[in-house]
Design an enzyme around this catalytic site. Structure first.
Site, PDB file in Angstrom:
ATOM      1  N   SER A 179       0.835  -1.204   0.000  1.00 23.29           N
ATOM      2  CA  SER A 179       0.000   0.000   0.000  1.00 23.29           C
ATOM      3  C   SER A 179       0.866   1.249   0.000  1.00 23.29           C
ATOM      4  O   SER A 179       1.705   1.428   0.891  1.00 23.29           O
ATOM      5  CB  SER A 179      -0.905   0.014   1.234  1.00 23.29           C
ATOM      6  OG  SER A 179      -1.543   1.276   1.361  1.00 23.29           O
TER       7      SER A 179
ATOM      8  N   HIS B 202      -8.657   0.705  -3.517  1.00 23.90           N
ATOM      9  CA  HIS B 202      -9.573   0.445  -2.404  1.00 23.90           C
ATOM     10  C   HIS B 202     -10.236   1.768  -2.043  1.00 23.90           C
ATOM     11  O   HIS B 202      -9.633   2.623  -1.408  1.00 23.90           O
ATOM     12  CB  HIS B 202      -8.782  -0.131  -1.222  1.00 23.90           C
ATOM     13  CG  HIS B 202      -9.575  -0.295   0.026  1.00 23.90           C
ATOM     14  ND1 HIS B 202      -8.975  -0.439   1.269  1.00 23.90           N
ATOM     15  CD2 HIS B 202     -10.914  -0.349   0.249  1.00 23.90           C
ATOM     16  CE1 HIS B 202      -9.910  -0.579   2.188  1.00 23.90           C
ATOM     17  NE2 HIS B 202     -11.090  -0.506   1.598  1.00 23.90           N
TER      18      HIS B 202
ATOM     19  N   MET C 223     -11.343  -6.555   5.830  1.00 20.94           N
ATOM     20  CA  MET C 223     -10.594  -5.588   6.616  1.00 20.94           C
ATOM     21  C   MET C 223     -10.232  -6.217   7.958  1.00 20.94           C
ATOM     22  O   MET C 223     -11.108  -6.640   8.718  1.00 20.94           O
ATOM     23  CB  MET C 223     -11.411  -4.317   6.830  1.00 20.94           C
ATOM     24  CG  MET C 223     -11.668  -3.500   5.575  1.00 20.94           C
ATOM     25  SD  MET C 223     -10.140  -2.906   4.793  1.00 20.94           S
ATOM     26  CE  MET C 223      -9.460  -1.858   6.094  1.00 20.94           C
TER      27      MET C 223
ATOM     28  N   ASP D 202      -5.105   3.272  -1.451  1.00 22.17           N
ATOM     29  CA  ASP D 202      -6.132   3.538  -0.446  1.00 22.17           C
ATOM     30  C   ASP D 202      -6.698   4.945  -0.643  1.00 22.17           C
ATOM     31  O   ASP D 202      -6.082   5.936  -0.251  1.00 22.17           O
ATOM     32  CB  ASP D 202      -5.553   3.399   0.964  1.00 22.17           C
ATOM     33  CG  ASP D 202      -5.292   1.949   1.334  1.00 22.17           C
ATOM     34  OD1 ASP D 202      -6.249   1.164   1.319  1.00 22.17           O
ATOM     35  OD2 ASP D 202      -4.135   1.613   1.627  1.00 22.17           O
TER      36      ASP D 202
ATOM     37  N   MET E  90     -12.462   3.954  -0.032  1.00 16.50           N
ATOM     38  CA  MET E  90     -13.164   4.176   1.230  1.00 16.50           C
ATOM     39  C   MET E  90     -13.905   5.499   1.090  1.00 16.50           C
ATOM     40  O   MET E  90     -13.522   6.524   1.666  1.00 16.50           O
ATOM     41  CB  MET E  90     -12.164   4.176   2.395  1.00 16.50           C
ATOM     42  CG  MET E  90     -11.592   2.805   2.672  1.00 16.50           C
ATOM     43  SD  MET E  90     -10.151   2.810   3.770  1.00 16.50           S
ATOM     44  CE  MET E  90      -8.825   2.898   2.547  1.00 16.50           C
TER      45      MET E  90
ATOM     46  N   HIS F 274      -1.413  -1.266  -4.189  1.00 22.18           N
ATOM     47  CA  HIS F 274      -2.671  -1.004  -3.478  1.00 22.18           C
ATOM     48  C   HIS F 274      -2.810   0.495  -3.227  1.00 22.18           C
ATOM     49  O   HIS F 274      -1.908   1.141  -2.683  1.00 22.18           O
ATOM     50  CB  HIS F 274      -2.675  -1.762  -2.154  1.00 22.18           C
ATOM     51  CG  HIS F 274      -4.009  -1.780  -1.476  1.00 22.18           C
ATOM     52  ND1 HIS F 274      -5.041  -2.606  -1.895  1.00 22.18           N
ATOM     53  CD2 HIS F 274      -4.482  -1.079  -0.421  1.00 22.18           C
ATOM     54  CE1 HIS F 274      -6.090  -2.418  -1.106  1.00 22.18           C
ATOM     55  NE2 HIS F 274      -5.780  -1.487  -0.218  1.00 22.18           N
TER      56      HIS F 274
ATOM     57  N   ASP G 105      -6.529  -6.807   4.429  1.00 25.59           N
ATOM     58  CA  ASP G 105      -5.883  -5.495   4.560  1.00 25.59           C
ATOM     59  C   ASP G 105      -5.895  -5.060   6.021  1.00 25.59           C
ATOM     60  O   ASP G 105      -6.961  -4.910   6.615  1.00 25.59           O
ATOM     61  CB  ASP G 105      -6.623  -4.473   3.693  1.00 25.59           C
ATOM     62  CG  ASP G 105      -5.959  -3.106   3.695  1.00 25.59           C
ATOM     63  OD1 ASP G 105      -4.931  -2.924   4.373  1.00 25.59           O
ATOM     64  OD2 ASP G 105      -6.474  -2.207   2.994  1.00 25.59           O
TER      65      ASP G 105
ATOM     66  N   MET H 270      -9.341   7.712   0.308  1.00 23.35           N
ATOM     67  CA  MET H 270     -10.220   8.093   1.423  1.00 23.35           C
ATOM     68  C   MET H 270     -10.787   9.476   1.163  1.00 23.35           C
ATOM     69  O   MET H 270     -10.068  10.382   0.722  1.00 23.35           O
ATOM     70  CB  MET H 270      -9.447   8.086   2.741  1.00 23.35           C
ATOM     71  CG  MET H 270      -8.756   6.777   3.054  1.00 23.35           C
ATOM     72  SD  MET H 270      -7.913   6.834   4.657  1.00 23.35           S
ATOM     73  CE  MET H 270      -6.901   5.352   4.556  1.00 23.35           C
TER      74      MET H 270
END
Length: 217
Positions: A7, A65, A136, A34, A67, A32, A174, A36
């Site tokens: 990540s 991913h 998660m 992330d 979020m 990866h 993750d 957000m």
């Protein structure tokens, strides 16, 4: 073989292009990402503009991913940014099946993420349409959290569901992944491990990735 997806959340944000190039040299399998939004989770990281800028630095698959709230509206945008796997949270989408259809229409692989408290029954009727489920093993929104042990049993039960149906669905994990927790996850049926601090804080990230794969376990 277990796949490793470092990540970039744990990388130096001032040198992300170099970090992405390094991951290919370290023999990572995916990168990866992330994302957000400050709403679904309290933190804000980065978005499609930065991902598009990083795309030219590597040929490794981009594993995003998200979020975020209302993930459906972002599907075409992240396709255009160069994302290969689009994973969204079941908790953030009232119409998850429609979002999966849109992801497939945009020729990306579709993944759904489950928070630690979200039961597997929430995706029971979606499994046939998925390429990946992300379990998660920490609460989403912040790096460097401790692994939640109950995630192992959740992985095992999900693997049983997939095998009973004869599906080709990958299980990604993750949060809090290190050499010890990686082995527990792999033994339970995980195929892909997301690792941040374990890789980026290692003296030799390439060797750490090999250890996380549990090649000699």
């Amino acid at each position: 073989m277990t796949l490793i997806a470092p990540s970039i959340l744990s990388a130096d944000f001032a040198a992300l292009g170099e970090a992405v190039r390094n991951m290919q040299r370290w023999e990572a399998d995916y990168i990866h990402l992330d994302v957000m939004d400050g709403s679904f989770v309290s933190n804000i990281t980065f978005g499609h503009t930065m991902i598009k800028a990083l795309r030219k630095h590597t040929s490794l698959p981009f594993d995003a991913h998200l979020m975020v709230e209302n993930p459906l509206k972002w599907v075409p945008t992240y396709k255009a940014a160069g994302v290969d796997i689009f994973t969204f949270h079941i908790e953030a989408d009232r119409h998850a099946h429609r979002t999966i259809q849109q992801i497939k229409k945009c020729e990306m692989k579709a993944g759904i993420a489950l928070n630690p408290s979200t039961p597997l029954t929430s995706i029971e009727y979606l499994l046939d349409d998925l390429d990946m489920v992300l379990i998660m093993s920490v609460n989403p929104g912040a790096p460097a959290q401790k692994f939640i042990p109950s995630a192992v049993e959740k992985i095992r039960k999900l693997n049983d569901m997939i095998c009973e149906r004869g599906l080709d669905v990958l299980i990604q994990v993750d949060g809090g992944i290190n050499e010890t927790t990686a082995k527990h996850c792999i033994d339970a049926g995980a195929n892909i491990l997301v690792a941040g601090n374990a890789v980026f804080s290692a003296l030799d990230p390439k060797i750490m990735i090999r250890r996380l794969r549990c090649e000699n376990c």
